[in-house]
Design a protein around this motif. Structure first.
Motif, mmCIF file in Angstrom:
data_model
loop_
_atom_site.group_PDB
_atom_site.id
_atom_site.type_symbol
_atom_site.label_atom_id
_atom_site.label_comp_id
_atom_site.label_asym_id
_atom_site.label_seq_id
_atom_site.Cartn_x
_atom_site.Cartn_y
_atom_site.Cartn_z
ATOM 1 N N ASP A 1 0.838 -1.208 0.000
ATOM 2 C CA ASP A 1 0.000 0.000 0.000
ATOM 3 C C ASP A 1 0.869 1.253 0.000
ATOM 4 O O ASP A 1 0.592 2.216 -0.709
ATOM 5 C CB ASP A 1 -0.938 0.026 1.204
ATOM 6 C CG ASP A 1 -2.065 -0.986 1.092
ATOM 7 O OD1 ASP A 1 -2.318 -1.495 -0.026
ATOM 8 O OD2 ASP A 1 -2.695 -1.269 2.132
ATOM 9 N N LYS B 1 2.109 1.946 -3.424
ATOM 10 C CA LYS B 1 1.049 2.492 -4.287
ATOM 11 C C LYS B 1 0.864 3.985 -4.048
ATOM 12 O O LYS B 1 0.696 4.767 -4.980
ATOM 13 C CB LYS B 1 -0.278 1.780 -4.024
ATOM 14 C CG LYS B 1 -0.346 0.386 -4.555
ATOM 15 C CD LYS B 1 -1.693 -0.229 -4.207
ATOM 16 C CE LYS B 1 -1.651 -1.731 -4.325
ATOM 17 N NZ LYS B 1 -2.848 -2.361 -3.778
ATOM 18 N N TYR B 2 0.898 4.388 -2.784
ATOM 19 C CA TYR B 2 0.652 5.785 -2.448
ATOM 20 C C TYR B 2 1.822 6.706 -2.767
ATOM 21 O O TYR B 2 1.658 7.925 -2.849
ATOM 22 C CB TYR B 2 0.261 5.935 -0.975
ATOM 23 C CG TYR B 2 -1.108 5.400 -0.680
ATOM 24 C CD1 TYR B 2 -2.232 5.925 -1.316
ATOM 25 C CD2 TYR B 2 -1.300 4.366 0.225
ATOM 26 C CE1 TYR B 2 -3.498 5.425 -1.066
ATOM 27 C CE2 TYR B 2 -2.554 3.862 0.492
ATOM 28 C CZ TYR B 2 -3.653 4.401 -0.156
ATOM 29 O OH TYR B 2 -4.907 3.904 0.099
ATOM 30 N N THR B 3 3.034 6.148 -2.944
ATOM 31 C CA THR B 3 4.177 7.011 -3.263
ATOM 32 C C THR B 3 4.105 7.549 -4.686
ATOM 33 O O THR B 3 4.738 8.551 -5.006
ATOM 34 C CB THR B 3 5.522 6.272 -3.085
ATOM 35 O OG1 THR B 3 5.602 5.186 -3.999
ATOM 36 C CG2 THR B 3 5.708 5.799 -1.658
ATOM 37 N N GLN C 1 3.293 11.556 -5.800
ATOM 38 C CA GLN C 1 3.371 12.444 -4.641
ATOM 39 C C GLN C 1 4.239 13.658 -4.962
ATOM 40 O O GLN C 1 5.168 13.576 -5.750
ATOM 41 C CB GLN C 1 3.977 11.716 -3.433
ATOM 42 C CG GLN C 1 3.097 10.646 -2.859
ATOM 43 C CD GLN C 1 1.841 11.215 -2.214
ATOM 44 O OE1 GLN C 1 1.899 12.193 -1.486
ATOM 45 N NE2 GLN C 1 0.718 10.603 -2.509
ATOM 46 N N LEU D 1 5.537 10.768 2.600
ATOM 47 C CA LEU D 1 5.152 9.468 3.159
ATOM 48 C C LEU D 1 6.375 8.736 3.697
ATOM 49 O O LEU D 1 7.424 8.710 3.065
ATOM 50 C CB LEU D 1 4.484 8.626 2.079
ATOM 51 C CG LEU D 1 3.191 9.174 1.479
ATOM 52 C CD1 LEU D 1 2.741 8.299 0.331
ATOM 53 C CD2 LEU D 1 2.113 9.264 2.535
#
Length: 135
Positions: free
Chosen positions: A7, A10-12, A15, A131
């Motif tokens: 996860d 995925k979020y990086t 950004q 993050l």
């Protein structure tokens, strides 16, 4: 690795800040490198390479060892601003680019010990990254 790490990866993507992975030791850092390589991340060895990667969609990681060099620190600070300037040592002049962000993922890898020693030198790495992942 676990689903939380997947996860995180995925979020990086896309950004507007550089992401950070904190490994407990060198062994875990190498495990993260293997996982990132399997996820199509490529290692950047210097700021020149990071500079080239932010103008097109790409996945890149950079390993910070015992010191945080000024050019990398400047890159981290400038990346969220929309313009990154570095001094090209080959051509002996400054260059400025605007990151595309969309489809770009930049991750720094560091051990807890290296992070602690860098923070003590007055370079607030944690405060200037986005993050962050740690097991």
């Amino acid at each position: 690795m676990n689903s939380k790490f997947n996860d995180f990866l995925k979020y990086t993507n896309s950004q507007k800040e550089v992401s950070l992975i904190i490994a407990k030791d060198e062994k875990e850092l190498e495990e993260f490198v293997e996982i990132l390589s399997l996820a199509d991340y490529r290692q950047a060895v210097d700021t020149q390479e990071l500079f080239k990667r932010i103008i097109n969609p790409s996945k890149v990681y950079f390993i910070i060892r015992n010191t945080l060099h000024k050019d990398i620190y400047d890159f981290i600070l400038q990346y969220p601003t929309g313009q990154v300037e570095i001094f090209d040592k080959e051509r002996m002049k400054s260059e400025t680019v605007s990151p595309v962000y969309n489809g770009v993922s930049i991750i720094l890898l560091i051990t807890k010990q290296a992070l602690s020693s860098i923070q003590q030198t007055g370079q607030p790495l944690l405060e200037n990254t986005g993050l962050t992942y740690q097991n």
